[in-house]
Design an enzyme around this catalytic site. Structure first.
Site, mmCIF file in Angstrom:
data_model
loop_
_atom_site.group_PDB
_atom_site.id
_atom_site.type_symbol
_atom_site.label_atom_id
_atom_site.label_comp_id
_atom_site.label_asym_id
_atom_site.label_seq_id
_atom_site.Cartn_x
_atom_site.Cartn_y
_atom_site.Cartn_z
ATOM 1 N N TYR A 71 3.252 -11.574 8.109
ATOM 2 C CA TYR A 71 3.886 -10.264 8.243
ATOM 3 C C TYR A 71 4.710 -10.306 9.527
ATOM 4 O O TYR A 71 4.298 -9.824 10.587
ATOM 5 C CB TYR A 71 2.847 -9.150 8.317
ATOM 6 C CG TYR A 71 2.040 -8.939 7.064
ATOM 7 C CD1 TYR A 71 2.422 -9.497 5.849
ATOM 8 C CD2 TYR A 71 0.887 -8.173 7.081
ATOM 9 C CE1 TYR A 71 1.681 -9.290 4.699
ATOM 10 C CE2 TYR A 71 0.134 -7.955 5.941
ATOM 11 C CZ TYR A 71 0.535 -8.520 4.748
ATOM 12 O OH TYR A 71 -0.202 -8.320 3.618
ATOM 13 N N GLY A 105 3.441 1.140 -3.565
ATOM 14 C CA GLY A 105 4.250 0.148 -2.857
ATOM 15 C C GLY A 105 5.729 0.480 -2.878
ATOM 16 O O GLY A 105 6.141 1.583 -2.516
ATOM 17 N N PHE A 106 6.538 -0.483 -3.331
ATOM 18 C CA PHE A 106 7.989 -0.302 -3.325
ATOM 19 C C PHE A 106 8.461 0.625 -4.447
ATOM 20 O O PHE A 106 9.620 1.006 -4.494
ATOM 21 C CB PHE A 106 8.688 -1.661 -3.440
ATOM 22 C CG PHE A 106 8.339 -2.593 -2.313
ATOM 23 C CD1 PHE A 106 8.610 -2.252 -0.997
ATOM 24 C CD2 PHE A 106 7.715 -3.801 -2.567
ATOM 25 C CE1 PHE A 106 8.284 -3.102 0.045
ATOM 26 C CE2 PHE A 106 7.377 -4.672 -1.529
ATOM 27 C CZ PHE A 106 7.667 -4.311 -0.226
ATOM 28 N N PRO A 136 6.934 4.016 -5.476
ATOM 29 C CA PRO A 136 5.907 5.045 -5.293
ATOM 30 C C PRO A 136 5.530 5.727 -6.598
ATOM 31 O O PRO A 136 6.361 5.885 -7.504
ATOM 32 C CB PRO A 136 6.567 6.022 -4.319
ATOM 33 C CG PRO A 136 7.565 5.187 -3.574
ATOM 34 C CD PRO A 136 8.074 4.192 -4.579
ATOM 35 N N LEU A 137 4.270 6.128 -6.687
ATOM 36 C CA LEU A 137 3.756 6.745 -7.893
ATOM 37 C C LEU A 137 4.431 8.094 -8.142
ATOM 38 O O LEU A 137 4.590 8.902 -7.228
ATOM 39 C CB LEU A 137 2.251 6.964 -7.774
ATOM 40 C CG LEU A 137 1.408 5.719 -7.536
ATOM 41 C CD1 LEU A 137 -0.052 6.101 -7.365
ATOM 42 C CD2 LEU A 137 1.560 4.733 -8.685
#
Length: 285
Positions: free
Chosen positions: A59, A218-219, A221-222
């Site tokens: 990271y 993540g990239f 979104p829900l």
């Protein structure tokens, strides 16, 4: 913050809501906070009761590395802080397009270098938990057993306390347990992506933590009307409902939502107090 805890590896007591450090660097893509903001988020997380931080030496982007931020913000580390890192596939950016059998991060030398890099950048003598991350492509070319045996050797040398696996199938999880004690599984799982339902349950039966990455999408979104409806009933945000659903899904699920925002950090931690009703859970499916 929920008061619920889990004994990671059987002896590391962690709160069920932790923190994922990836977004502090914007790796592999996306925006990142300024340095002082990143340090403030890490310190505030610990103040709020977070004692499980997920990171990795890969990271890192444009000179900003998650491990170095963690060390600057929190060292000397609190006695109860558990830092979980990972090595393996994707350790080196150049590995992304290579066949699995050629990914240097999964070779014995690459794994040792990965562990040593994490030790050095975090400034510790032993890593609490190291996840072996398997690759995304050509999985048949790189069996899990060899890399896990390498990490087991490093554990026997005293460099690692507990081992976990990441990006694995249910079959690989069972195989891993024949090679070494497994403290946790870290896979993609959230309200909208539930392929791992059987694996979550298998981990629960085995007393193994399941740590979903991208817990709120993540990239991507829900988004769903049912999520909006449940959130509105509770005066909560959609990400909070998604996190609360995961906590309700199984007691062995540990959360590591990442953010570079103090406000979002506090919202994520507050999700631990959100009690979904039977009606909520039925609406969410």
């Amino acid at each position: 913050m929920t008061t619920e805890r889990w004994a990671l590896g059987g002896d590391l007591g962690v709160a069920r809501i932790g923190y994922g450090a990836m977004k502090l660097t914007g790796w592999p893509k996306g925006e990142r906070p300024g340095r002082e903001s990143a340090l403030a988020v890490l310190r505030r997380a610990v103040e709020l009761g977070v004692n499980h931080i997920d990171t990795s030496h890969y990271y890192s982007r444009d000179g900003v590395a998650a491990n170095e931020l963690i060390r600057e913000a929190l060292s000397p580390y609190p006695d109860d802080l558990v830092i979980v890192t990972k090595v393996g596939a994707l350790v080196e950016g150049s590995d992304l397009a290579r066949p699995a059998a050629e990914k240097t991060g999964l070779t014995p030398d690459g794994l040792r270098r990965g562990v040593e890099a994490n030790l050095r950048s975090l400034g510790v003598d032993r890593l609490d938990v190291v996840n072996l991350r398997m690759g995304d492509l050509d999985r048949s070319q790189t069996p899990l057993t060899g890399p896990l045996e390498t990490l087991l050797t490093l554990r026997e040398e005293g460099l690692i306390r507990h081992l976990g696996v990441s990006n694995v199938t249910a079959a690989e999880f069972e195989q891993a347990r024949t090679v070494a004690p497994i403290a946790c599984v870290q896979n993609l799982y959230n309200l909208a992506q539930r392929d791992d339902d059987p694996l979550v349950d298998a981990c629960a039966r085995a007393g193994v933590a399941y740590v979903p990455f991208f817990p709120v999408g993540g990239f991507q979104p829900l988004t769903a009307a049912r999520l909006d409806a449940v959130a509105a009933r509770h005066g909560a945000t959609v990400p909070q409902v998604a996190l609360a659903w995961l906590l309700a899904r199984s007691p062995n699920i540990l959360l590591i939502p990442g953010t570079g925002s103090l406000a979002h950090l506090e919202e994520n931690v507050a999700a631990g107090t959100l009690q979904l009703t039977a009606e909520d859970l039925a609406d969410l499916g």
